[in-house]
Design a protein around this motif. Structure first.
Motif, PDB file in Angstrom:
ATOM      1  N   LYS A  72       0.823  -1.213   0.000  1.00 27.60           N
ATOM      2  CA  LYS A  72       0.000   0.000   0.000  1.00 27.60           C
ATOM      3  C   LYS A  72       0.852   1.256   0.000  1.00 27.60           C
ATOM      4  CE  LYS A  72      -4.248  -1.546   2.267  1.00 27.60           C
ATOM      5  NZ  LYS A  72      -5.373  -0.844   2.876  1.00 27.60           N
ATOM      6  N   PRO A  84       0.656   3.407  -3.795  1.00 29.46           N
ATOM      7  CA  PRO A  84      -0.533   4.010  -3.173  1.00 29.46           C
ATOM      8  C   PRO A  84      -1.743   4.015  -4.115  1.00 29.46           C
ATOM      9  CG  PRO A  84       1.086   5.689  -3.749  1.00 29.46           C
ATOM     10  CD  PRO A  84       1.763   4.366  -3.939  1.00 29.46           C
ATOM     11  N   GLY A 115      -5.449  -0.456  -1.964  1.00 30.78           N
ATOM     12  CA  GLY A 115      -6.199   0.061  -0.835  1.00 30.78           C
ATOM     13  C   GLY A 115      -7.418   0.797  -1.331  1.00 30.78           C
ATOM     14  N   GLN A 128      -9.403   6.812  -1.231  1.00 36.35           N
ATOM     15  CA  GLN A 128      -9.119   7.900  -0.295  1.00 36.35           C
ATOM     16  C   GLN A 128      -7.660   7.904   0.140  1.00 36.35           C
ATOM     17  OE1 GLN A 128     -11.490   7.778   3.254  1.00 36.35           O
ATOM     18  NE2 GLN A 128     -10.772   9.757   4.015  1.00 36.35           N
ATOM     19  N   GLU A 129      -7.053   6.722   0.248  1.00 37.70           N
ATOM     20  CA  GLU A 129      -5.675   6.625   0.704  1.00 37.70           C
ATOM     21  C   GLU A 129      -4.693   7.307  -0.249  1.00 37.70           C
ATOM     22  OE1 GLU A 129      -6.356   2.270   2.865  1.00 37.70           O
ATOM     23  OE2 GLU A 129      -5.058   2.469   1.116  1.00 37.70           O
ATOM     24  N   SER A 150      -4.614  13.334   1.854  1.00 33.42           N
ATOM     25  CA  SER A 150      -4.646  12.289   2.883  1.00 33.42           C
ATOM     26  C   SER A 150      -3.518  11.273   2.761  1.00 33.42           C
ATOM     27  CB  SER A 150      -5.989  11.552   2.855  1.00 33.42           C
ATOM     28  OG  SER A 150      -6.214  10.946   1.587  1.00 33.42           O
ATOM     29  N   ILE A 151      -2.743  11.328   1.674  1.00 35.41           N
ATOM     30  CA  ILE A 151      -1.738  10.295   1.439  1.00 35.41           C
ATOM     31  C   ILE A 151      -0.672  10.280   2.534  1.00 35.41           C
ATOM     32  CG2 ILE A 151      -0.352  11.768  -0.099  1.00 35.41           C
ATOM     33  CD1 ILE A 151       0.313   9.199  -1.670  1.00 35.41           C
ATOM     34  N   TYR A 206      -2.160   8.484   5.730  1.00 36.58           N
ATOM     35  CA  TYR A 206      -2.229   7.025   5.624  1.00 36.58           C
ATOM     36  C   TYR A 206      -0.829   6.402   5.557  1.00 36.58           C
ATOM     37  CZ  TYR A 206      -7.284   7.027   5.047  1.00 36.58           C
ATOM     38  OH  TYR A 206      -8.640   7.159   5.265  1.00 36.58           O
ATOM     39  N   THR A 207       0.075   7.071   4.850  1.00 33.59           N
ATOM     40  CA  THR A 207       1.440   6.547   4.790  1.00 33.59           C
ATOM     41  C   THR A 207       2.059   6.498   6.179  1.00 33.59           C
ATOM     42  OG1 THR A 207       1.730   7.404   2.538  1.00 33.59           O
ATOM     43  CG2 THR A 207       3.722   6.868   3.776  1.00 33.59           C
ATOM     44  N   TYR A 213       0.513   3.610   8.199  1.00 38.06           N
ATOM     45  CA  TYR A 213       0.985   2.298   7.752  1.00 38.06           C
ATOM     46  C   TYR A 213       2.447   2.067   8.124  1.00 38.06           C
ATOM     47  CZ  TYR A 213      -3.342   2.099   5.055  1.00 38.06           C
ATOM     48  OH  TYR A 213      -4.655   2.087   4.682  1.00 38.06           O
TER      49      TYR A 213
END
Length: 295
Positions: A50, A54, A58, A61-62, A67-68, A71-72, A75
């Motif tokens: 993921k 990216p 997933g 939205q991720e 938002s990246i 989420y990164t 994770y």
């Protein structure tokens, strides 16, 4: 047969199977140390997939620009926590005293996290090489989402970084997961340069001490293996360089075996169904001989 008789037979086998001092089981030791979790390592690889690709594996939205990073970050923190525990278990796997494994595991896990951008760079070049060499590929996205080569290389490049950090057991587990899922068997010790691609990929085998340069392309069924082994005084194989060195811009076609510590020179083309055990000069073509029958 009565249940009591069945249980009596089961108990006899319990006693036999639990007798680890029996000479019948002398090569299976009793393992009483923490073991790495395959499920946890599968989760690590799922999260890494993921992070590195990216949006592909997933939710939409991720991969949004706003938002990246969130989420990164989430994770990577999960990857660190999972990997720290698994590295600790790996460090304890084959040694007697592993009381300091957690502190060492934390350092190694963080060192690995710092290598993820480099892994992503290498995989980016692999995806481009796959796209450039396959007329059937319609887009880079198709290569990432559908082709086995990027997945196998994600696992191998991750395993290779852990291997360089001297993590026991885990690198081999990770590449064997990829082997099971893609049919591509690459040892974590193999050194592989940029822009590496495998067309189809099924049945490719690359040994531990193989060295592969940049812009190398392999087709299905290629083996980069060992010709023979050297043994120590106890009759055990010695772990010395025994696999090929493949220089830059080499193509090796399907079902060819390149064996031993030989060098295939830059820019060479090795045809299909070849058994190769000698050095090849740069810019060579090695093809099967043809038999032409009289008409």
């Amino acid at each position: 047969m009565k249940r009591s008789e069945i249980l009596e037979q089961i108990q006899k086998n319990v006693e036999l199977l639990s007798a680890f001092d029996s000479p019948d089981y002398q090569y299976i030791s009793l393992h009483q140390k923490p073991s790495p979790s395959v499920l946890a390592l599968q989760e690590v690889m799922r999260l890494l997939r993921k992070v590195i690709f990216p949006g592909f594996f997933g939710t939409e939205q991720e991969a949004q620009s706003d938002s990246i990073q969130y989420y990164t970050g989430v994770y990577l923190e999960k990857i660190y926590d999972l990997l720290q525990e698994q590295i600790s278990n790996g460090l304890c796997f084959e040694i007697e005293n592993c009381c300091d494994s957690k502190g060492k595991a934390a350092e190694i896990a963080l060192a690995f996290i710092n290598q993820i951008p480099h892994i992503k760079h290498l995989l980016s070049t692999d995806v481009k090489a796959m796209m450039d060499g396959d007329p059937a590929a319609k887009s880079l996205s198709e290569v990432i989402f559908c082709y086995p080569s990027p997945k196998a290389m994600l696992y191998q490049r991750v395993a290779h970084e852990l291997y360089k950090l001297e993590v026991p057991v885990l690198p081999r587990i990770i590449t064997e997961i990829a082997h099971s899922e893609t049919g591509i068997d690459i040892h974590p010790g193999a050194q592989i340069g940029e822009y590496f691609s495998m067309d189809h990929g099924t049945g490719i085998v690359i040994g531990k001490t193989a060295i592969i340069g940049n812009h190398v392309r392999l087709y299905q069924g290629v083996t980069l293996g060992a010709k023979n082994f050297s043994y120590d005084e106890e009759g055990l194989p010695i772990d010395i360089p025994r696999h090929p060195v493949i220089e830059d811009h080499v193509t090796i076609y399907s079902n060819t075996s390149v064996l031993g510590r030989i060098t295939v020179g830059e820019g060479s083309i090795i045809g299909g169904n070849i058994w190769l055990t000698h050095d090849v000069p740069p810019f060579s073509k090695i093809l099967q001989g043809r038999t032409v029958q009289d008409q």
